[in-house]
Design a protein around this motif. Structure first.
Motif, PDB file in Angstrom:
ATOM      1  N   TYR A   1       0.726  -1.167   0.061  1.00 56.76           N
ATOM      2  CA  TYR A   1       0.008   0.006   0.098  1.00 56.76           C
ATOM      3  C   TYR A   1       0.833   1.595  -0.052  1.00 56.76           C
ATOM      4  O   TYR A   1       0.256   2.419   0.010  1.00 56.76           O
ATOM      5  CB  TYR A   1      -1.026  -0.046   1.129  1.00 56.76           C
ATOM      6  CG  TYR A   1      -1.877  -1.201   1.531  1.00 56.76           C
ATOM      7  CD1 TYR A   1      -2.893  -1.466   0.389  1.00 56.76           C
ATOM      8  CD2 TYR A   1      -1.601  -2.032   2.180  1.00 56.76           C
ATOM      9  CE1 TYR A   1      -3.713  -2.546   0.179  1.00 56.76           C
ATOM     10  CE2 TYR A   1      -2.541  -3.211   2.335  1.00 56.76           C
ATOM     11  CZ  TYR A   1      -3.446  -3.397   1.516  1.00 56.76           C
ATOM     12  OH  TYR A   1      -4.204  -4.557   1.476  1.00 56.76           O
TER      13      TYR A   1
ATOM     14  N   ARG B   1      -3.103   1.255  -6.439  1.00 58.60           N
ATOM     15  CA  ARG B   1      -2.290   1.496  -5.147  1.00 58.60           C
ATOM     16  C   ARG B   1      -3.154   0.421  -4.059  1.00 58.60           C
ATOM     17  O   ARG B   1      -2.275  -0.116  -3.228  1.00 58.60           O
ATOM     18  CB  ARG B   1      -2.180   2.691  -4.801  1.00 58.60           C
ATOM     19  CG  ARG B   1      -1.601   2.932  -3.413  1.00 58.60           C
ATOM     20  CD  ARG B   1      -1.343   4.247  -3.175  1.00 58.60           C
ATOM     21  NE  ARG B   1      -0.605   4.399  -1.757  1.00 58.60           N
ATOM     22  CZ  ARG B   1      -0.316   5.332  -1.187  1.00 58.60           C
ATOM     23  NH1 ARG B   1      -0.249   6.644  -1.697  1.00 58.60           N
ATOM     24  NH2 ARG B   1       0.216   5.497   0.116  1.00 58.60           N
ATOM     25  N   TYR B   2      -4.336   0.529  -4.013  1.00 64.17           N
ATOM     26  CA  TYR B   2      -4.925  -0.082  -2.956  1.00 64.17           C
ATOM     27  C   TYR B   2      -5.788  -1.533  -3.106  1.00 64.17           C
ATOM     28  O   TYR B   2      -6.475  -1.921  -2.829  1.00 64.17           O
ATOM     29  CB  TYR B   2      -6.139   0.635  -2.125  1.00 64.17           C
ATOM     30  CG  TYR B   2      -5.374   2.073  -1.628  1.00 64.17           C
ATOM     31  CD1 TYR B   2      -4.827   2.000  -0.516  1.00 64.17           C
ATOM     32  CD2 TYR B   2      -5.341   3.174  -2.197  1.00 64.17           C
ATOM     33  CE1 TYR B   2      -4.234   3.149   0.227  1.00 64.17           C
ATOM     34  CE2 TYR B   2      -4.883   4.450  -1.665  1.00 64.17           C
ATOM     35  CZ  TYR B   2      -4.181   4.272  -0.586  1.00 64.17           C
ATOM     36  OH  TYR B   2      -3.563   5.397  -0.094  1.00 64.17           O
ATOM     37  N   THR B   3      -4.831  -2.220  -4.100  1.00 63.62           N
ATOM     38  CA  THR B   3      -5.585  -3.462  -4.428  1.00 63.62           C
ATOM     39  C   THR B   3      -4.169  -4.330  -4.297  1.00 63.62           C
ATOM     40  O   THR B   3      -2.995  -4.344  -3.793  1.00 63.62           O
ATOM     41  CB  THR B   3      -5.476  -3.469  -5.966  1.00 63.62           C
ATOM     42  OG1 THR B   3      -4.315  -3.402  -6.863  1.00 63.62           O
ATOM     43  CG2 THR B   3      -6.501  -2.436  -6.614  1.00 63.62           C
TER      44      THR B   3
ATOM     45  N   ARG C   1       1.172  -5.286  -3.051  1.00 61.46           N
ATOM     46  CA  ARG C   1       1.320  -5.810  -1.762  1.00 61.46           C
ATOM     47  C   ARG C   1       2.443  -7.046  -1.894  1.00 61.46           C
ATOM     48  O   ARG C   1       2.300  -7.948  -2.751  1.00 61.46           O
ATOM     49  CB  ARG C   1       0.195  -6.821  -1.200  1.00 61.46           C
ATOM     50  CG  ARG C   1      -1.043  -5.619  -1.087  1.00 61.46           C
ATOM     51  CD  ARG C   1      -2.328  -6.215  -0.635  1.00 61.46           C
ATOM     52  NE  ARG C   1      -2.369  -6.882   0.940  1.00 61.46           N
ATOM     53  CZ  ARG C   1      -2.994  -7.453   1.560  1.00 61.46           C
ATOM     54  NH1 ARG C   1      -4.082  -8.102   1.010  1.00 61.46           N
ATOM     55  NH2 ARG C   1      -2.917  -7.656   2.892  1.00 61.46           N
TER      56      ARG C   1
ATOM     57  N   ASN D   1      -1.010   1.793   6.664  1.00 62.02           N
ATOM     58  CA  ASN D   1      -1.762   2.415   5.831  1.00 62.02           C
ATOM     59  C   ASN D   1      -3.358   2.341   6.333  1.00 62.02           C
ATOM     60  O   ASN D   1      -3.639   1.071   6.283  1.00 62.02           O
ATOM     61  CB  ASN D   1      -1.897   2.405   4.257  1.00 62.02           C
ATOM     62  CG  ASN D   1      -2.562   3.194   3.423  1.00 62.02           C
ATOM     63  OD1 ASN D   1      -3.705   3.236   3.442  1.00 62.02           O
ATOM     64  ND2 ASN D   1      -1.977   4.000   2.787  1.00 62.02           N
TER      65      ASN D   1
ATOM     66  N   ARG E   1      -6.186   2.088   5.243  1.00 59.39           N
ATOM     67  CA  ARG E   1      -6.956   1.605   3.948  1.00 59.39           C
ATOM     68  C   ARG E   1      -6.255   0.084   3.798  1.00 59.39           C
ATOM     69  O   ARG E   1      -6.878  -0.793   3.023  1.00 59.39           O
ATOM     70  CB  ARG E   1      -6.932   2.255   2.606  1.00 59.39           C
ATOM     71  CG  ARG E   1      -7.721   3.576   2.781  1.00 59.39           C
ATOM     72  CD  ARG E   1      -7.613   4.297   1.521  1.00 59.39           C
ATOM     73  NE  ARG E   1      -8.292   3.802   0.296  1.00 59.39           N
ATOM     74  CZ  ARG E   1      -8.366   4.091  -0.896  1.00 59.39           C
ATOM     75  NH1 ARG E   1      -8.098   5.325  -1.417  1.00 59.39           N
ATOM     76  NH2 ARG E   1      -9.095   3.628  -1.888  1.00 59.39           N
ATOM     77  N   GLY E   2      -5.264  -0.382   4.257  1.00 59.75           N
ATOM     78  CA  GLY E   2      -4.840  -1.495   4.091  1.00 59.75           C
ATOM     79  C   GLY E   2      -4.896  -2.407   5.189  1.00 59.75           C
ATOM     80  O   GLY E   2      -5.452  -2.274   6.281  1.00 59.75           O
TER      81      GLY E   2
ATOM     82  N   GLY F   1      -4.089   0.397   9.796  1.00 63.46           N
ATOM     83  CA  GLY F   1      -5.124  -0.640   9.050  1.00 63.46           C
ATOM     84  C   GLY F   1      -5.282  -1.662  10.009  1.00 63.46           C
ATOM     85  O   GLY F   1      -4.973  -1.784  11.142  1.00 63.46           O
TER      86      GLY F   1
END
Length: 472
Positions: free
Chosen positions: A243, A252-254, A258, A321, A323-324, A362
């Motif tokens: 992330y 980015r947030y997929t 990772r 993050n 969102r992670g 996260g």
């Protein structure tokens, strides 16, 4: 999102079953049909044989457009190596002779730059080199010993010694100070770095600022970090990251961004401490927050049979993050001791509603912590526990661990205030553990924001560890 994760399966690779997931065990298949020899007293107009060697490693690489081996004789080389767009190349020390790549004559450029640059290359092996003294004091520079990036596969980094390099800037509290020992950045959204092996290296005495000794970051899918000796660095020993803006835009947030499907096994990680690291000067003191082994937003990773001792934090599974997440990580059969702060930590370190302001980290879920041995962590003796469960942690399992608390509080298992109020934490399970306290009559167990001063009170209130034991 998680169902889209798939391990790399190539017919040339062995496979390792990890927690119900098959994870590729990377190797490097490198052609050796042609060999070019380099020596400190050679000439680039020479034939490149043992009797008539070249002088520069880069000239040898250029002579191998179809692949082959560069054998480097012992000596000190004020040279960088660029392996961009190459295939089937081995660069190695000849017969284990001592080959030193000395960066002291180079000024690192702004951004990431390295003594060895491997970019968009496949079937590459780098073996047996001593890489040192690549340093900067500039905030914009990020010196790296070995840097792998772009896309590529079958990459082997083995038996190298990366040491005494980094960023020496002294700006207190600045996270713009950065450097790495060995770094793999999967920065191509369409094509991953895969089948990457980092094995048998020694990485020590690095000035890292806010960065890591050995790191896989972004689109790195199918990798192993095994049997390395990582010690005496001033930030994280081994890190698997997701992330960050390694890949930007819609990816980015997929899961593409990772580090995933990896193995961290058999490593010795010791004396990784942020004391004296200017990036970690906070509120008039040093933050004791350097992890020996860290999963920061990675997924489907096995952390097994490592010896982790004398670090600020032994092993941490989290996501910085907001969102992670860090998920499907197995922490099994590791020996974790003498940490300054805690032995194992998981979950977010800030809940977004406390004195950390706008910071929100996260989640940690579907991770297992099984069969680990922890002792004499929290040498700061500030009451922090051997195992710490923080915010946004759910559906994690702690089982069959042997945990001995030696600090004055007898803190075995710990929680944080308001952990029960973040609307996410819960459904964690702890059982079949062997707990002990030594050198104190106190004992402390924490769960979902509440702390208990007796084992029985903890068991009764939480329903956890009903099959575990506590000895004094």
């Amino acid at each position: 999102m998680l169902s889209s994760l798939r391990p790399t399966l190539l017919s040339s690779l062995a496979a390792l079953a990890v927690a119900g997931l098959v994870v590729a065990a990377p190797t490097a298949a490198v052609a050796t049909s042609k060999t070019i020899v380099v020596a400190a007293n050679g000439s680039d107009s020479a034939a490149g044989t043992l009797a008539s060697p070249l002088a520069t490693i880069q000239a040898a690489v250029k002579r191998l457009p179809a692949g082959g081996t560069v054998d480097i004789r012992g000596g000190r080389y004020y040279q960088k190596i660029d392996l961009t767009g190459v295939n089937q190349i081995t660069v190695e020390a000849y017969h284990h002779e001592h080959v030193i790549l000395d960066g002291s004559r180079f000024k690192p450029a702004d951004g990431r730059s390295a003594m060895v640059n491997i970019n968009n290359s496949s079937n590459v092996a780098l073996t047996g080199l001593d890489i040192t003294d690549y340093r900067s004091q500039q905030l914009n520079a990020m010196p790296i010993g070995i840097y792998i990036h772009g896309a590529g596969d079958h990459l082997l980094i083995s038996g190298n010694h990366v040491h005494d390099l980094g960023n020496d800037n002294q700006t207190l509290g600045s996270f713009d100070i950065n450097a790495h020992g060995i770094a793999a950045y999967g920065d191509n959204a369409a094509h991953s770095l895969r089948d990457l092996t980092i094995s048998g290296n020694t990485v020590d005495h690095l000035s890292l600022g806010a960065s890591e000794s050995v790191v896989v970051n972004g689109n790195v899918d199918g990798w192993s970090i095994t049997n390395n000796d990582i010690h005496d660095n001033n930030n994280i020993g081994i890190d698997a990251i997701g992330y960050e803006p390694t890949i930007s835009g819609t990816d980015r947030y997929t899961d593409v961004n990772r580090a995933r499907n990896g193995v961290i096994s058999g490593n010795q990680v010791s004396y990784i401490r942020s004391q004296g690291n200017p990036a970690y000067w906070e509120d008039g003191t040093w933050c004791n927050c350097a992890d020996g082994i860290y999963v920061d937003g990675g997924a489907h990773i096995a952390i097994r049979n490592n010896v982790v001792t004398g670090n600020d934090i032994g092993v941490e599974v989290a996501a910085e993050n907001g969102r992670g997440s860090a998920d499907h990580v197995e922490v099994r059969s590791n020996t974790i001791s003498n940490s300054l702060y805690v032995g194992i930590a998981t979950g977010g370190y800030c809940d977004g509603a406390s004195d950390c302001g706008d910071v929100k980290t996260g989640q940690s879920f579907d991770n297992t912590f099984i069969g680990n041995t922890l002792r004499n962590n929290n040498k700061l003796n500030d009451g922090s526990p051997e195992i710490l469960i923080q915010f946004y942690a759910h559906d994690n399992v702690f089982q069959n661990n042997t945990v001995t608390a030696t600090n004055d509080a007898g803190a075995v298992l710990g929680t944080v205030d308001r952990a029960d109020a973040d609307k996410v934490s819960g459904h964690n399970v702890s059982d079949h553990n062997t707990f002990a306290i030594s050198g104190t009559t106190n004992v402390s167990f924490g769960w979902l924001g509440q702390t208990y001063s007796s084992f029985k009170a903890y068991q009764k209130a939480t329903g956890q560890d009903l099959h575990s034991t506590l000895s004094r």
